[in-house]
Write an enzyme that holds these catalytic residues in place. Structure first.
Site, short mmCIF file in Angstrom:
data_model
loop_
_atom_site.label_atom_id
_atom_site.label_comp_id
_atom_site.label_asym_id
_atom_site.label_seq_id
_atom_site.Cartn_x
_atom_site.Cartn_y
_atom_site.Cartn_z
N LYS A 115 25.12 73.57 -23.14
CA LYS A 115 26.38 72.95 -23.56
C LYS A 115 27.53 73.45 -22.70
CE LYS A 115 24.61 72.02 -28.14
NZ LYS A 115 24.37 72.48 -29.51
N GLN A 122 26.68 77.19 -33.18
CA GLN A 122 25.26 76.86 -33.02
C GLN A 122 24.49 77.29 -34.27
OE1 GLN A 122 23.93 75.17 -30.26
NE2 GLN A 122 22.15 75.04 -31.59
N ASP A 167 31.36 68.78 -33.49
CA ASP A 167 29.95 68.58 -33.85
C ASP A 167 29.84 67.55 -34.99
OD1 ASP A 167 27.72 69.55 -32.63
OD2 ASP A 167 27.72 71.50 -33.64
#
Ligand code: NAP
Length: 284
Positions: free
Chosen positions: A53, A97, A120
């Site tokens: 990412k 994460q 997200d």
């Protein structure tokens, strides 16, 4: 019939090129989109995901930070770091994460992210906006699947779409996005009885289960569009999806490969969401 491949790698290239162009325009105005990635502990898969990412951010010209904390970090301290990022004007998007260690409440951590930085799309405000059809960040994986359908000019209106899997991050938001485009949607899961009877009449099937061969050629009608979200390893350790790709290729009209399908699109939509978050703070 041999299905057309919907390449997430190729589609990602064109979307990332347009993100890069937009970043140049914004940078000329003194705005550089910024993404903060938080990872806790030393889960090897998480380490790979976060590195990919951050690398993708660098490639499109974003500012990015990778904040790695030991598994022993307390929930309070982690929440403190998120509060600091919420206030940091250089950061437009925050990604935590998952999974987090057991002693940390993931929901509490996600809800601590400022919804305007929830790139997200996991915050309850983002989920609520999706349910109500209001503007908000869409979770990256199902958002990427929608872009793949858009890339083949697939008109979902009146189509029968079946989603296999009902997780908060893929299955449920996927179903809502398909519904938003006027498909008729069924969600299947581990307690679904006679999955085959349902999939046999579907025009589009999205599979997000995490098990190999959940969908095989005998379970679909000719011309079906198959989107394979799954990521598994076969007996040789090779990355593969949830569907019998070779078998379905002979029956479907379109199918996504694994690797090179939904995976790259997930990161691409993260970049798109982060760009949008930066633009939202500096409306033209
Ligand atoms: P998850 O949270 O484990 O959810 C799996 C879903 O599959 C659950 O709803 C489960 O039903 C359902 N299920 C399990 N066995 C089933 C069966 N035999 N028939 C029908 N449904 C069944 O997984 P996830 O996070 O959604 O991820 C799914 C897969 O996508 C995984 O392989 C993951 O690695 C992959 N993934 C890929 C990306 C990407 O970027 N490519 C992103 C996210 C996820 P119940 O709810 O009844 O348990």
């Amino acid at each position: 019939m041999s299905a057309n491949l919907i390449s997430g790698t190729e589609l990602s290239k064109s979307i990332r090129a347009s993100v890069t162009e937009r970043v140049k325009e914004l940078s000329a105005k003194g705005i550089t989109p910024g993404l903060a990635v938080i990872v806790v502990g030393d889960n090897p898969a998480s380490q790979v995901y976060v590195r990919n990412k951050v690398k993708a951010c660098e490639e499109v010209g974003f500012f990015s930070s990778l904040d790695a904390y030991p598994a022993s970090i307390s929930e309070k301290d982690l929440l403190g770091h998120i509060q600091a990022l919420n206030k940091n004007p250089k950061i437009h998007g925050i990604l935590v994460q998952l999974p987090l260690p057991d002693h940390i409440d993931s929901s509490r951590v996600i809800e601590a992210i400022d919804p305007s930085k929830d790139v997200d799309g996991f915050h309850i405000s983002s989920a609520g906006a999706l349910v109500k059809g209001l503007p908000g960040f869409w979770p990256c994986t199902p958002f990427g699947c929608m872009k793949m359908l858009e890339s083949i000019n697939y008109d979902l209106k009146g189509k029968y779409a079946v989603v296999i899997g009902r997780s908060h991050i893929v299955g449920k938001p996927m179903a809502l996005m398909l519904l938003d485009k006027n498909a008729t949607v069924t969600i299947c899961h581990s307690a679904t009885v006679n999955l085959k009877a349902i999939t046999l009449t579907a025009d589009v099937i999205v599979v997000a289960v995490g098990k190999r061969n959940v969908l095989t050629a005998d379970m679909v009608k000719p011309g079906v569009v198959v989107i394979d979200v799954g990521m598994n390893r076969d007996e040789n350790g090779k990355l593969c999806g949830d569907v019998d790709f070779e078998g379905l290729k002979a029956v479907a009209s379109h199918i996504t490969p694994v690797p090179g399908g939904v995976g790259p699109m997930t990161i691409t939509m993260l970049l798109q969401n982060t760009l949008d978050a930066a633009q939202n703070t500096h409306p033209a």
